[in-house]
Design a protein around this motif. Structure first.
Motif, PDB file in Angstrom:
ATOM      1  N   MET A   1     -51.273  17.204  17.254  1.00 23.08           N
ATOM      2  CA  MET A   1     -51.698  18.254  16.360  1.00 23.08           C
ATOM      3  C   MET A   1     -50.617  18.469  15.313  1.00 23.08           C
ATOM      4  SD  MET A   1     -51.696  22.293  16.800  1.00 23.08           S
ATOM      5  CE  MET A   1     -52.985  22.682  17.903  1.00 23.08           C
ATOM      6  N   ASN A   2     -51.012  18.554  14.084  1.00 30.74           N
ATOM      7  CA  ASN A   2     -50.086  18.831  12.996  1.00 30.74           C
ATOM      8  C   ASN A   2     -50.563  20.058  12.257  1.00 30.74           C
ATOM      9  OD1 ASN A   2     -48.333  16.639  13.373  1.00 30.74           O
ATOM     10  ND2 ASN A   2     -49.786  15.279  12.349  1.00 30.74           N
ATOM     11  N   ILE A   3     -49.623  20.740  11.653  1.00 29.69           N
ATOM     12  CA  ILE A   3     -49.967  21.891  10.823  1.00 29.69           C
ATOM     13  C   ILE A   3     -49.626  21.513   9.386  1.00 29.69           C
ATOM     14  CG2 ILE A   3     -47.715  22.967  11.163  1.00 29.69           C
ATOM     15  CD1 ILE A   3     -49.101  25.689  11.004  1.00 29.69           C
ATOM     16  N   GLU A   4     -50.449  21.945   8.471  1.00 28.40           N
ATOM     17  CA  GLU A   4     -50.174  21.654   7.074  1.00 28.40           C
ATOM     18  C   GLU A   4     -48.854  22.293   6.678  1.00 28.40           C
ATOM     19  OE1 GLU A   4     -53.218  22.408   4.235  1.00 28.40           O
ATOM     20  OE2 GLU A   4     -54.795  21.657   5.547  1.00 28.40           O
ATOM     21  N   GLU A   5     -48.109  21.607   5.872  1.00 23.59           N
ATOM     22  CA  GLU A   5     -46.792  22.087   5.445  1.00 23.59           C
ATOM     23  C   GLU A   5     -46.912  23.445   4.753  1.00 23.59           C
ATOM     24  OE1 GLU A   5     -42.829  21.817   5.704  1.00 23.59           O
ATOM     25  OE2 GLU A   5     -44.213  20.303   6.452  1.00 23.59           O
ATOM     26  N   LYS A   6     -48.003  23.628   4.005  1.00 18.62           N
ATOM     27  CA  LYS A   6     -48.223  24.890   3.302  1.00 18.62           C
ATOM     28  C   LYS A   6     -48.376  26.045   4.301  1.00 18.62           C
ATOM     29  CE  LYS A   6     -51.988  25.135   0.895  1.00 18.62           C
ATOM     30  NZ  LYS A   6     -53.039  25.075  -0.122  1.00 18.62           N
ATOM     31  N   PHE A 159     -38.745  39.325  24.909  1.00 21.26           N
ATOM     32  CA  PHE A 159     -40.072  38.755  25.119  1.00 21.26           C
ATOM     33  C   PHE A 159     -40.290  37.479  24.315  1.00 21.26           C
ATOM     34  CE2 PHE A 159     -40.700  43.205  26.321  1.00 21.26           C
ATOM     35  CZ  PHE A 159     -41.263  43.020  27.571  1.00 21.26           C
ATOM     36  N   SER A 160     -39.251  36.994  23.679  1.00 23.42           N
ATOM     37  CA  SER A 160     -39.354  35.786  22.872  1.00 23.42           C
ATOM     38  C   SER A 160     -39.887  34.610  23.687  1.00 23.42           C
ATOM     39  CB  SER A 160     -37.990  35.445  22.272  1.00 23.42           C
ATOM     40  OG  SER A 160     -38.078  34.305  21.469  1.00 23.42           O
ATOM     41  N   ASP A 161     -39.399  34.451  24.911  1.00 22.84           N
ATOM     42  CA  ASP A 161     -39.887  33.355  25.757  1.00 22.84           C
ATOM     43  C   ASP A 161     -41.357  33.544  26.122  1.00 22.84           C
ATOM     44  OD1 ASP A 161     -37.511  31.952  25.714  1.00 22.84           O
ATOM     45  OD2 ASP A 161     -36.734  32.917  27.532  1.00 22.84           O
ATOM     46  N   LYS A 162     -41.768  34.794  26.298  1.00 22.54           N
ATOM     47  CA  LYS A 162     -43.174  35.070  26.602  1.00 22.54           C
ATOM     48  C   LYS A 162     -44.059  34.664  25.416  1.00 22.54           C
ATOM     49  CE  LYS A 162     -46.381  38.814  27.454  1.00 22.54           C
ATOM     50  NZ  LYS A 162     -46.616  40.202  27.156  1.00 22.54           N
ATOM     51  N   TYR A 163     -43.618  34.995  24.204  1.00 24.17           N
ATOM     52  CA  TYR A 163     -44.370  34.613  23.012  1.00 24.17           C
ATOM     53  C   TYR A 163     -44.441  33.091  22.905  1.00 24.17           C
ATOM     54  CZ  TYR A 163     -43.158  39.446  21.746  1.00 24.17           C
ATOM     55  OH  TYR A 163     -42.969  40.789  21.741  1.00 24.17           O
ATOM     56  N   TYR A 164     -43.334  32.440  23.196  1.00 22.06           N
ATOM     57  CA  TYR A 164     -43.277  30.981  23.160  1.00 22.06           C
ATOM     58  C   TYR A 164     -44.292  30.382  24.138  1.00 22.06           C
ATOM     59  CZ  TYR A 164     -41.519  26.300  24.128  1.00 22.06           C
ATOM     60  OH  TYR A 164     -41.420  24.957  24.334  1.00 22.06           O
ATOM     61  N   GLU A 165     -44.311  30.884  25.361  1.00 22.71           N
ATOM     62  CA  GLU A 165     -45.254  30.381  26.370  1.00 22.71           C
ATOM     63  C   GLU A 165     -46.702  30.627  25.950  1.00 22.71           C
ATOM     64  OE1 GLU A 165     -44.079  32.267  30.008  1.00 22.71           O
ATOM     65  OE2 GLU A 165     -42.131  31.243  30.020  1.00 22.71           O
ATOM     66  N   GLU A 166     -46.958  31.777  25.370  1.00 24.02           N
ATOM     67  CA  GLU A 166     -48.320  32.104  24.933  1.00 24.02           C
ATOM     68  C   GLU A 166     -48.765  31.179  23.801  1.00 24.02           C
ATOM     69  OE1 GLU A 166     -51.752  33.919  25.706  1.00 24.02           O
ATOM     70  OE2 GLU A 166     -49.906  34.320  26.803  1.00 24.02           O
ATOM     71  N   TRP A 167     -47.888  30.939  22.826  1.00 22.97           N
ATOM     72  CA  TRP A 167     -48.236  30.017  21.744  1.00 22.97           C
ATOM     73  C   TRP A 167     -48.466  28.611  22.289  1.00 22.97           C
ATOM     74  CZ3 TRP A 167     -50.337  31.480  17.601  1.00 22.97           C
ATOM     75  CH2 TRP A 167     -49.924  32.608  16.897  1.00 22.97           C
ATOM     76  N   THR A 168     -47.645  28.192  23.240  1.00 25.92           N
ATOM     77  CA  THR A 168     -47.815  26.864  23.836  1.00 25.92           C
ATOM     78  C   THR A 168     -49.186  26.757  24.489  1.00 25.92           C
ATOM     79  OG1 THR A 168     -45.434  26.680  24.219  1.00 25.92           O
ATOM     80  CG2 THR A 168     -46.853  25.217  25.493  1.00 25.92           C
ATOM     81  N   LYS A 169     -49.556  27.782  25.240  1.00 27.98           N
ATOM     82  CA  LYS A 169     -50.854  27.789  25.914  1.00 27.98           C
ATOM     83  C   LYS A 169     -51.998  27.770  24.894  1.00 27.98           C
ATOM     84  CE  LYS A 169     -52.574  31.455  28.009  1.00 27.98           C
ATOM     85  NZ  LYS A 169     -52.656  32.607  28.899  1.00 27.98           N
ATOM     86  N   ILE A 170     -51.886  28.579  23.856  1.00 33.64           N
ATOM     87  CA  ILE A 170     -52.942  28.644  22.840  1.00 33.64           C
ATOM     88  C   ILE A 170     -53.096  27.299  22.135  1.00 33.64           C
ATOM     89  CG2 ILE A 170     -53.498  29.626  20.561  1.00 33.64           C
ATOM     90  CD1 ILE A 170     -52.363  32.300  21.683  1.00 33.64           C
ATOM     91  N   LEU A 171     -51.983  26.686  21.771  1.00 28.74           N
ATOM     92  CA  LEU A 171     -52.070  25.395  21.080  1.00 28.74           C
ATOM     93  C   LEU A 171     -52.544  24.285  22.015  1.00 28.74           C
ATOM     94  CD1 LEU A 171     -48.961  25.572  18.742  1.00 28.74           C
ATOM     95  CD2 LEU A 171     -51.364  25.929  18.165  1.00 28.74           C
ATOM     96  N   ASP A 172     -52.188  24.348  23.293  1.00 28.93           N
ATOM     97  CA  ASP A 172     -52.713  23.368  24.257  1.00 28.93           C
ATOM     98  C   ASP A 172     -54.230  23.504  24.381  1.00 28.93           C
ATOM     99  OD1 ASP A 172     -50.228  22.306  24.758  1.00 28.93           O
ATOM    100  OD2 ASP A 172     -49.913  23.410  26.645  1.00 28.93           O
ATOM    101  N   GLU A 173     -54.715  24.738  24.467  1.00 28.56           N
ATOM    102  CA  GLU A 173     -56.156  24.958  24.543  1.00 28.56           C
ATOM    103  C   GLU A 173     -56.843  24.477  23.264  1.00 28.56           C
ATOM    104  OE1 GLU A 173     -56.616  29.133  25.304  1.00 28.56           O
ATOM    105  OE2 GLU A 173     -55.883  28.957  27.380  1.00 28.56           O
ATOM    106  N   TYR A 174     -56.186  24.695  22.144  1.00 31.99           N
ATOM    107  CA  TYR A 174     -56.736  24.245  20.875  1.00 31.99           C
ATOM    108  C   TYR A 174     -56.825  22.720  20.839  1.00 31.99           C
ATOM    109  CZ  TYR A 174     -57.407  23.805  15.836  1.00 31.99           C
ATOM    110  OH  TYR A 174     -57.908  23.493  14.609  1.00 31.99           O
ATOM    111  N   ASP A 175     -55.780  22.047  21.321  1.00 34.42           N
ATOM    112  CA  ASP A 175     -55.789  20.573  21.374  1.00 34.42           C
ATOM    113  C   ASP A 175     -56.919  20.055  22.271  1.00 34.42           C
ATOM    114  OD1 ASP A 175     -53.696  20.196  19.664  1.00 34.42           O
ATOM    115  OD2 ASP A 175     -52.184  19.938  21.240  1.00 34.42           O
ATOM    116  N   GLU A 176     -57.130  20.726  23.392  1.00 35.70           N
ATOM    117  CA  GLU A 176     -58.172  20.293  24.321  1.00 35.70           C
ATOM    118  C   GLU A 176     -59.572  20.487  23.746  1.00 35.70           C
ATOM    119  OE1 GLU A 176     -57.528  22.388  27.964  1.00 35.70           O
ATOM    120  OE2 GLU A 176     -55.588  21.450  28.297  1.00 35.70           O
TER     121      GLU A 176
END
Length: 178
Positions: A1-6, A159-176
């Protein structure tokens, strides 16, 4: 998954803008508290008390919400960087994350958010001290609201690590889902 540079630049720009808005809020707050502290508390006690509370509460709440956005967005950028990391490419967020695992920042001054939260904690205690004689019950209630808001801001970086884990989960679900 890539995000547009913009889009990536938009997230980074929002982080920078939030940090700027925090500074724009903190300086006038300190000046307002200085002006309120020299007001004649005996003649204008209620007006001074309510003004002090409104300045402290509104700016503290605003800074807390901006701090949340900063850490939320920074976690998103960190997740994207780690997903797109290549061994031949140097990514600042990835290296900084590894550095922080080995050398954590000082507890109180490690993040500007914690420093600002401590400033607001001092303001909340000063508020209680300044207006306790006027109406102890109201002053304690309002002082408690100020203190709770400042304490919430104090723990946002934790809570920075919690946000990190949540983003990881969201992007994994998005990839799937693709």
């Amino acid at each position: 998954m890539n995000i547009e540079e913009k889009d990536r630049d938009k997230v980074i720009s929002e982080i920078s803008e939030c940090q700027g808005r925090i500074l724009q809020t903190l300086v006038p707050t300190i000046l307002a508290m200085g002006l309120i502290s020299i007001a004649d508390r005996e003649k204008f006690a209620l007006i001074t008390s309510v003004t002090a509370f409104s300045v402290l509460f509104s700016t503290c709440l605003y800074v807390t919400s901006l701090s949340y956005k900063i850490f939320r967005n920074a976690s998103f950028i960190r997740v994207l960087t780690e997903r797109n990391a290549k061994h031949e490419t140097f990514y600042w967020e990835e290296v900084l994350s590894k550095f922080n695992k080995h050398q954590s920042p000082p507890k109180i001054i490690g993040y500007e958010t914690k420093t600002i939260a401590i400033i607001y904690l001092v303001f909340s205690f000063t508020y209680i001290f300044m207006f306790y004689e006027i109406d102890p019950l109201v002053t304690m209630m309002l002082g408690l609201i100020l203190t709770v808001t400042a304490i919430r801001m104090l723990f946002i970086p934790n809570f920075s690590d919690k946000y990190y884990e949540e983003w990881t989960k969201i992007l994994d679900e998005y990839d799937e889902s693709l």
